[in-house]
Scaffold this motif. Structure first.
Motif, short mmCIF file in Angstrom:
data_model
loop_
_atom_site.label_atom_id
_atom_site.label_comp_id
_atom_site.label_asym_id
_atom_site.label_seq_id
_atom_site.Cartn_x
_atom_site.Cartn_y
_atom_site.Cartn_z
N PHE A 393 0.84 -1.20 0.00
CA PHE A 393 0.00 0.00 0.00
C PHE A 393 0.88 1.25 0.00
O PHE A 393 0.70 2.17 -0.82
CB PHE A 393 -0.91 -0.02 1.23
N ALA A 394 1.85 1.29 0.91
CA ALA A 394 2.71 2.48 1.04
C ALA A 394 3.58 2.68 -0.20
O ALA A 394 3.72 3.81 -0.69
CB ALA A 394 3.58 2.35 2.28
N LEU A 395 4.16 1.60 -0.70
CA LEU A 395 5.03 1.71 -1.86
C LEU A 395 4.24 2.14 -3.10
O LEU A 395 4.66 3.02 -3.85
CB LEU A 395 5.73 0.37 -2.11
N GLY A 396 3.08 1.51 -3.31
CA GLY A 396 2.25 1.90 -4.45
C GLY A 396 1.79 3.34 -4.35
O GLY A 396 1.90 4.12 -5.31
N ARG A 397 1.32 3.74 -3.16
CA ARG A 397 0.79 5.09 -2.98
C ARG A 397 1.88 6.14 -3.11
O ARG A 397 1.59 7.31 -3.41
CB ARG A 397 0.08 5.18 -1.63
N SER A 398 3.14 5.76 -2.89
CA SER A 398 4.23 6.74 -3.01
C SER A 398 4.28 7.34 -4.41
O SER A 398 4.65 8.50 -4.58
CB SER A 398 5.57 6.10 -2.64
N ALA A 399 3.91 6.56 -5.43
CA ALA A 399 3.88 7.10 -6.80
C ALA A 399 2.88 8.24 -6.90
O ALA A 399 3.15 9.29 -7.50
CB ALA A 399 3.55 6.00 -7.80
N GLY A 400 1.71 8.05 -6.30
CA GLY A 400 0.70 9.10 -6.30
C GLY A 400 1.11 10.30 -5.46
O GLY A 400 0.87 11.45 -5.83
N TRP A 401 1.74 10.04 -4.31
CA TRP A 401 2.20 11.15 -3.47
C TRP A 401 3.18 12.03 -4.23
O TRP A 401 3.13 13.26 -4.15
CB TRP A 401 2.86 10.61 -2.21
N ILE A 402 4.10 11.39 -4.94
CA ILE A 402 5.09 12.15 -5.71
C ILE A 402 4.38 13.00 -6.77
O ILE A 402 4.72 14.17 -6.98
CB ILE A 402 6.12 11.20 -6.33
#
Length: 433
Positions: A393-402
């Motif tokens: 969840f965290a790794l995938g969402r990091s793309a969106g956060w960036i």
């Protein structure tokens, strides 16, 4: 006005009274209770009945009336926007509409079936995306990001208990800022690679991560999902890619908003992501995966599922992993990922239990599984390390956060809402009394 029977406390209502006041069916009442919208408790009756908080019912009635009132003030609308309300800022990244999710106009579920996580990260970071221009740009960006990635501190050198989110924050804290020195996409790829290495590090028993790197056993062009699958001893990386993609962004959720607030102050990209990770860790956000995992593991066989679900609902508690405010007919991310897991693990006891839980919840509450349940189902069915659901969840969402941080940097404005003061007003000066 809600009226209560003389024999019942004015602060509670019977199920029949609640259904009449809200004009709903008993199944909808179950749903409200499971989602925490209406509190309930057992009565002292020998029939094991439950009673429901009148205060919560009155609040729901007021919400219904507000939706019908065309003269709702702008101030009230602004307050409600912080609770699944009207949009408060513009974004070109993600659209949630008619029960589907789109990344820059592309269906997220279709992207998860046909592309790599790196492909979709570049969709979010670039407009137009590299999917319409060939994939050389994506390969270059992530190869450079891998070259400059930070090797996380070995777990053996860390004292005390640290969650996977703690470890990711620790990694980002130690990253030297390079914004302005390299394109933002390469900086984003570097951070994602650093978080990927962090996510997999605790589970490399036979060959420490540092040895892999020093011996060039992680090629710069190796896909992130394939590396994670190798770290976690998983033969097929496609489910990892799908999970990462379906988690990549979800419009202005709590963690994305935290990232945008941080970016609006000109905080650098690693620190903006730390704001997102801290927010994601909460039990009402990414931390919910721990609750859904506990739910699945607590049920030993499909035959036990309905009884446990009924018991949880009768206690007035919420069953984790079900329902979503934005998807009244079901979370498309959870539905898609669960189907992929079923296809990959047709004979899995875990999937049999998950399907039994889903059937019971649909029958009793009308609620469908969300992405939290699907991630936990993947962790358990594929026998991945504990907390890997949250890591994905965290790794995938990091793309969106960036992507959100990039958009906010380009906007160049500070996010600074005002608060509506509702406390004690100051006393007038003594000279005016």
């Amino acid at each position: 006005m809600i009226r209560t029977a003389d024999t019942q406390s004015a602060s509670f209502l019977s199920a029949r009274q609640v259904c009449a006041a809200l004009d709903i069916q008993p199944a909808t009442l179950y749903s409200y209770v499971s989602r925490g919208l209406i509190r309930s408790e057992e009565t002292k009756s020998t029939r094991r009945e439950r009673r429901y908080a009148a205060e919560d019912v009155a609040r729901l009635i007021a919400k219904k009336q507000n939706r019908r009132d065309p003269d709702v003030t702008a101030a009230k609308a602004a307050r409600e926007s912080l609770k699944w309300g009207v949009p408060v800022m513009e974004s070109t990244l993600t659209l949630i509409q008619d029960g589907r999710v789109y990344y820059r106009g592309r269906d997220a579920v279709e992207l998860a079936r046909e592309n790599s996580f790196e492909d979709v990260a570049m969709v979010l970071w670039s407009d137009p995306s590299p999917l319409s221009q060939g994939r050389e740009n994506k390969t270059d960006v992530f190869a450079l990001g891998r070259t400059w990635a930070v090797i996380p501190t070995p777990w053996s050198e860390i004292s005390g208990h640290m969650t996977i989110i703690d470890r990711m924050i620790d990694t980002l804290t130690g990253i030297e800022q390079r914004m302005g020195e390299v394109p933002m996409e390469i900086e984003g790829a570097r951070l994602i690679w650093s978080l990927t290495l962090t996510a997999g590090t605790p589970y490399l028993d036979a060959m420490p991560l540092l040895t892999w790197v020093m011996q060039d056993q992680i090629a710069p062009e190796e896909p992130i999902a394939e590396l994670l699958a190798r770290m976690w001893s998983l033969e097929d990386a496609r489910l990892i890619d799908a999970a990462l993609i379906l988690c990549a962004d979800h419009e202005l959720n709590a963690s994305a908003f935290a990232v945008r607030v941080a970016a609006s102050t000109d905080a650098d990209l690693p620190h903006a992501l730390i704001a997102g990770l801290a927010t994601l860790s909460g039990g009402k956000h990414g931390g919910a995966t721990a609750h859904t995992r506990a739910l699945i593991t607590h049920i030993e066989s499909p035959e036990q599922a309905r009884g446990l679900v009924t018991a949880v609902l009768n206690r007035g508690e919420r069953v984790p992993g079900f329902g979503h405010h934005l998807y009244p007919h079901g979370d498309p991310r959870g539905r898609a990922l669960l189907q992929m897991i079923r296809d990959a693990y047709r004979d899995s006891d875990v999937i049999a239990v998950v399907d039994a839980i889903c059937a019971a919840m649909l029958d009793l509450t009308g609620l469908h599984p969300n992405i939290d349940l699907a991630l936990s189902a993947l962790e358990l069915a594929a026998d991945l390390p504990e907390s890997s659901a949250l890591a994905l969840f965290a790794l995938g969402r990091s793309a969106g956060w960036i992507a959100h941080a990039m958009e906010q940097y380009a906007e160049g404005t500070l996010i600074r809402p005002r608060a509506a003061y509702v406390g004690k007003m100051p006393s007038p000066p003594a000279s005016l009394r």
